[in-house]
Design a protein around this motif. Sequence first.
Motif, PDB file in Angstrom:
ATOM      1  N   VAL A  99       3.719   1.133   3.739  1.00 35.25           N
ATOM      2  CA  VAL A  99       4.361   0.904   5.047  1.00 35.25           C
ATOM      3  C   VAL A  99       4.749   2.253   5.664  1.00 35.25           C
ATOM      4  CG1 VAL A  99       6.387  -0.077   6.219  1.00 35.25           C
ATOM      5  CG2 VAL A  99       5.200  -1.413   4.464  1.00 35.25           C
ATOM      6  N   ALA A 100       5.348   3.134   4.844  1.00 35.84           N
ATOM      7  CA  ALA A 100       5.768   4.455   5.349  1.00 35.84           C
ATOM      8  C   ALA A 100       4.555   5.255   5.820  1.00 35.84           C
ATOM      9  CB  ALA A 100       6.521   5.217   4.253  1.00 35.84           C
ATOM     10  N   TYR A 101       3.457   5.136   5.095  1.00 39.42           N
ATOM     11  CA  TYR A 101       2.216   5.841   5.468  1.00 39.42           C
ATOM     12  C   TYR A 101       1.746   5.355   6.845  1.00 39.42           C
ATOM     13  CZ  TYR A 101      -2.619   7.518   5.147  1.00 39.42           C
ATOM     14  OH  TYR A 101      -3.824   8.141   5.394  1.00 39.42           O
ATOM     15  N   ALA A 102       1.716   4.023   7.001  1.00 38.38           N
ATOM     16  CA  ALA A 102       1.251   3.454   8.279  1.00 38.38           C
ATOM     17  C   ALA A 102       2.180   3.869   9.422  1.00 38.38           C
ATOM     18  CB  ALA A 102       1.181   1.933   8.164  1.00 38.38           C
ATOM     19  N   ALA A 103       3.494   3.895   9.137  1.00 37.95           N
ATOM     20  CA  ALA A 103       4.467   4.245  10.180  1.00 37.95           C
ATOM     21  C   ALA A 103       4.330   5.707  10.608  1.00 37.95           C
ATOM     22  CB  ALA A 103       5.883   3.977   9.675  1.00 37.95           C
ATOM     23  N   ALA A 104       3.771   6.521   9.727  1.00 37.25           N
ATOM     24  CA  ALA A 104       3.557   7.932  10.090  1.00 37.25           C
ATOM     25  C   ALA A 104       2.353   8.081  11.022  1.00 37.25           C
ATOM     26  CB  ALA A 104       3.351   8.768   8.822  1.00 37.25           C
ATOM     27  N   ILE A 105       1.543   7.036  11.105  1.00 38.60           N
ATOM     28  CA  ILE A 105       0.353   7.109  11.970  1.00 38.60           C
ATOM     29  C   ILE A 105       0.566   6.352  13.279  1.00 38.60           C
ATOM     30  CG2 ILE A 105      -2.146   6.747  12.079  1.00 38.60           C
ATOM     31  CD1 ILE A 105      -2.199   6.170   9.151  1.00 38.60           C
ATOM     32  N   SER A 106       1.328   5.246  13.204  1.00 41.55           N
ATOM     33  CA  SER A 106       1.409   4.349  14.363  1.00 41.55           C
ATOM     34  C   SER A 106       2.829   3.802  14.520  1.00 41.55           C
ATOM     35  CB  SER A 106       0.429   3.184  14.159  1.00 41.55           C
ATOM     36  OG  SER A 106       0.631   2.188  15.126  1.00 41.55           O
ATOM     37  N   GLU A 107       3.145   3.409  15.746  1.00 40.49           N
ATOM     38  CA  GLU A 107       4.450   2.766  15.968  1.00 40.49           C
ATOM     39  C   GLU A 107       4.311   1.251  15.936  1.00 40.49           C
ATOM     40  OE1 GLU A 107       5.899   4.429  19.592  1.00 40.49           O
ATOM     41  OE2 GLU A 107       6.555   6.260  18.551  1.00 40.49           O
ATOM     42  N   ASP A 108       3.115   0.767  15.695  1.00 39.81           N
ATOM     43  CA  ASP A 108       2.876  -0.677  15.671  1.00 39.81           C
ATOM     44  C   ASP A 108       2.391  -1.067  14.265  1.00 39.81           C
ATOM     45  OD1 ASP A 108       2.343  -3.274  16.245  1.00 39.81           O
ATOM     46  OD2 ASP A 108       0.693  -2.896  17.643  1.00 39.81           O
ATOM     47  N   GLU A 126      14.249  -9.081   1.771  1.00 41.68           N
ATOM     48  CA  GLU A 126      13.243  -8.065   1.405  1.00 41.68           C
ATOM     49  C   GLU A 126      12.253  -7.880   2.558  1.00 41.68           C
ATOM     50  OE1 GLU A 126      12.143  -6.353  -1.760  1.00 41.68           O
ATOM     51  OE2 GLU A 126      14.309  -6.425  -1.862  1.00 41.68           O
ATOM     52  N   LEU A 127      11.879  -9.034   3.164  1.00 36.61           N
ATOM     53  CA  LEU A 127      10.904  -8.969   4.259  1.00 36.61           C
ATOM     54  C   LEU A 127      11.513  -8.280   5.481  1.00 36.61           C
ATOM     55  CD1 LEU A 127       9.338 -12.540   3.952  1.00 36.61           C
ATOM     56  CD2 LEU A 127       8.432 -10.379   3.109  1.00 36.61           C
ATOM     57  N   GLU A 128      12.735  -8.700   5.842  1.00 37.32           N
ATOM     58  CA  GLU A 128      13.388  -8.070   7.006  1.00 37.32           C
ATOM     59  C   GLU A 128      13.599  -6.582   6.755  1.00 37.32           C
ATOM     60  OE1 GLU A 128      16.873 -10.441   7.342  1.00 37.32           O
ATOM     61  OE2 GLU A 128      15.789 -12.135   8.237  1.00 37.32           O
ATOM     62  N   GLY A 129      13.909  -6.260   5.498  1.00 35.61           N
ATOM     63  CA  GLY A 129      14.196  -4.870   5.120  1.00 35.61           C
ATOM     64  C   GLY A 129      13.007  -3.936   5.290  1.00 35.61           C
ATOM     65  N   LEU A 130      11.807  -4.504   5.429  1.00 38.98           N
ATOM     66  CA  LEU A 130      10.629  -3.645   5.618  1.00 38.98           C
ATOM     67  C   LEU A 130      10.742  -2.834   6.909  1.00 38.98           C
ATOM     68  CD1 LEU A 130       7.891  -6.128   4.379  1.00 38.98           C
ATOM     69  CD2 LEU A 130       8.491  -3.947   3.324  1.00 38.98           C
ATOM     70  N   GLY A 131      11.605  -3.318   7.829  1.00 34.69           N
ATOM     71  CA  GLY A 131      11.861  -2.580   9.068  1.00 34.69           C
ATOM     72  C   GLY A 131      12.466  -1.216   8.795  1.00 34.69           C
ATOM     73  N   LYS A 132      13.187  -1.104   7.686  1.00 36.52           N
ATOM     74  CA  LYS A 132      13.816   0.188   7.351  1.00 36.52           C
ATOM     75  C   LYS A 132      12.783   1.246   7.012  1.00 36.52           C
ATOM     76  CE  LYS A 132      17.865  -1.882   5.274  1.00 36.52           C
ATOM     77  NZ  LYS A 132      18.253  -2.447   4.026  1.00 36.52           N
ATOM     78  N   TYR A 133      11.594   0.798   6.668  1.00 35.46           N
ATOM     79  CA  TYR A 133      10.553   1.751   6.247  1.00 35.46           C
ATOM     80  C   TYR A 133       9.484   1.940   7.321  1.00 35.46           C
ATOM     81  CZ  TYR A 133      13.024   0.793   2.011  1.00 35.46           C
ATOM     82  OH  TYR A 133      14.026   0.661   1.097  1.00 35.46           O
ATOM     83  N   GLY A 134       9.684   1.269   8.475  1.00 32.96           N
ATOM     84  CA  GLY A 134       8.771   1.522   9.589  1.00 32.96           C
ATOM     85  C   GLY A 134       7.973   0.320  10.057  1.00 32.96           C
ATOM     86  N   ALA A 135       8.133  -0.857   9.407  1.00 30.62           N
ATOM     87  CA  ALA A 135       7.410  -2.042   9.891  1.00 30.62           C
ATOM     88  C   ALA A 135       8.072  -2.528  11.180  1.00 30.62           C
ATOM     89  CB  ALA A 135       7.419  -3.146   8.847  1.00 30.62           C
TER      90      ALA A 135
END
Length: 317
Positions: free
Chosen positions: A22-31, A45-54
């Motif tokens: 997730v962090a890798y993807a967030a470093a490339i895109s905002e979506d 856990e699912l909502e918390g993925l927002g903390k890592y850039g989802a």
Amino acid sequence: MSILVFVENADGQVKKTSLEAVAYAAAISEDVIALAMGNNIDQSELEGLGKYGATKVLHADDEKLNQGIIQAYATVISKAMESTGADILVLANSSLGAPVSARVAIKTDASLVSNVVDLPDTSAGFKVKRSIYTGKAFANVELTKDKKILAIKKNAAEVKEADGSAAVEKFAADLADSEFDAKITNTDKATGEVLLPEAEIVVSGGRGLKGPENWGMIEELAKELGAATGCSKPVSDMEWRPHHEHVGQTGVKVSPQLYIAIGISGAIQHLAGVNSSKNIVVINKDPEAPFFKAADYGIVGDAFEVVPKLTEAIRAA
Ligand code: FAD
């Protein structure tokens, strides 16, 4: 540019390798759209993925997806790529992610690259760096198809937690029964508390420990550190330890934050399984042992003196 990230869980907890994806993807895109499967994963856990850039989480909550059925997972991911319009899939290069990614590549006609260690270079085309020859070299690979799949090597992306939470939406995968024609009926954990391939810390012993009766001190140190135990190949060949603990080119490849090698010489075949560890500590009585060249920290000394003192010091800390 939408990126879909396949998120794995273990006993309802999102795996660290998936947070890295997730962090890798967030470093490339905002979506960044995360996709989780099964009904045994916590909503927090699912909502918390927002903390890592989802930015959004899709949840395919069919109970049949609780187990890692590779063909079903590949179908769900392919459908999610289609419905979200994501042209890039990012996932961990794990024992599940690797076979799933290959199937998704066939289903979606995508370029696939595994063992990715760096962010893509999009200045001319779409190129990524991957680790090859068990970590001894790198290859730059150009992905030419419209759809691209990147399987990220463990520890290649830094996980940073920030504020934020992602909206979770149900994803109806509508899977046919034929997707589940190969079923896992039960699973047995091969090791003790901490699984070796996933472990953050590994305490590993070699032939220098003289015999299986001396493994108590290795297990004690591992217990203090919350670590998994590993060993060199001759140790498992001689049946001092079970084969699933054998680390190296012909055994398990590990990428922990900390690898402690005790009484292991550091042969090239052993190093091939540990060379992407973040920190390597070597304890060996021979100052010329090759492992010291690969070590971040080394202790020249007799394991039978050093290890009990180390365990005691950690216990007292
Ligand atoms: P040794 O080479 O015997 O080393 C023991 C070490 O313990 C020495 O460095 C010694 O100084 C130290 N020592 C002794 N007593 C003490 C003490 N009291 N305190 C501290 N240190 C002490 N090996 C693997 O591990 N994994 C693999 O996947 C693997 N694949 C292989 C594939 C092939 C095709 C081949 C040919 C070999 C492979 N090997 C593999 C074997 C590898 O080449 C080495 O032989 C093996 O790693 C050596 O194991 P070791 O370090 O435990 O033993």
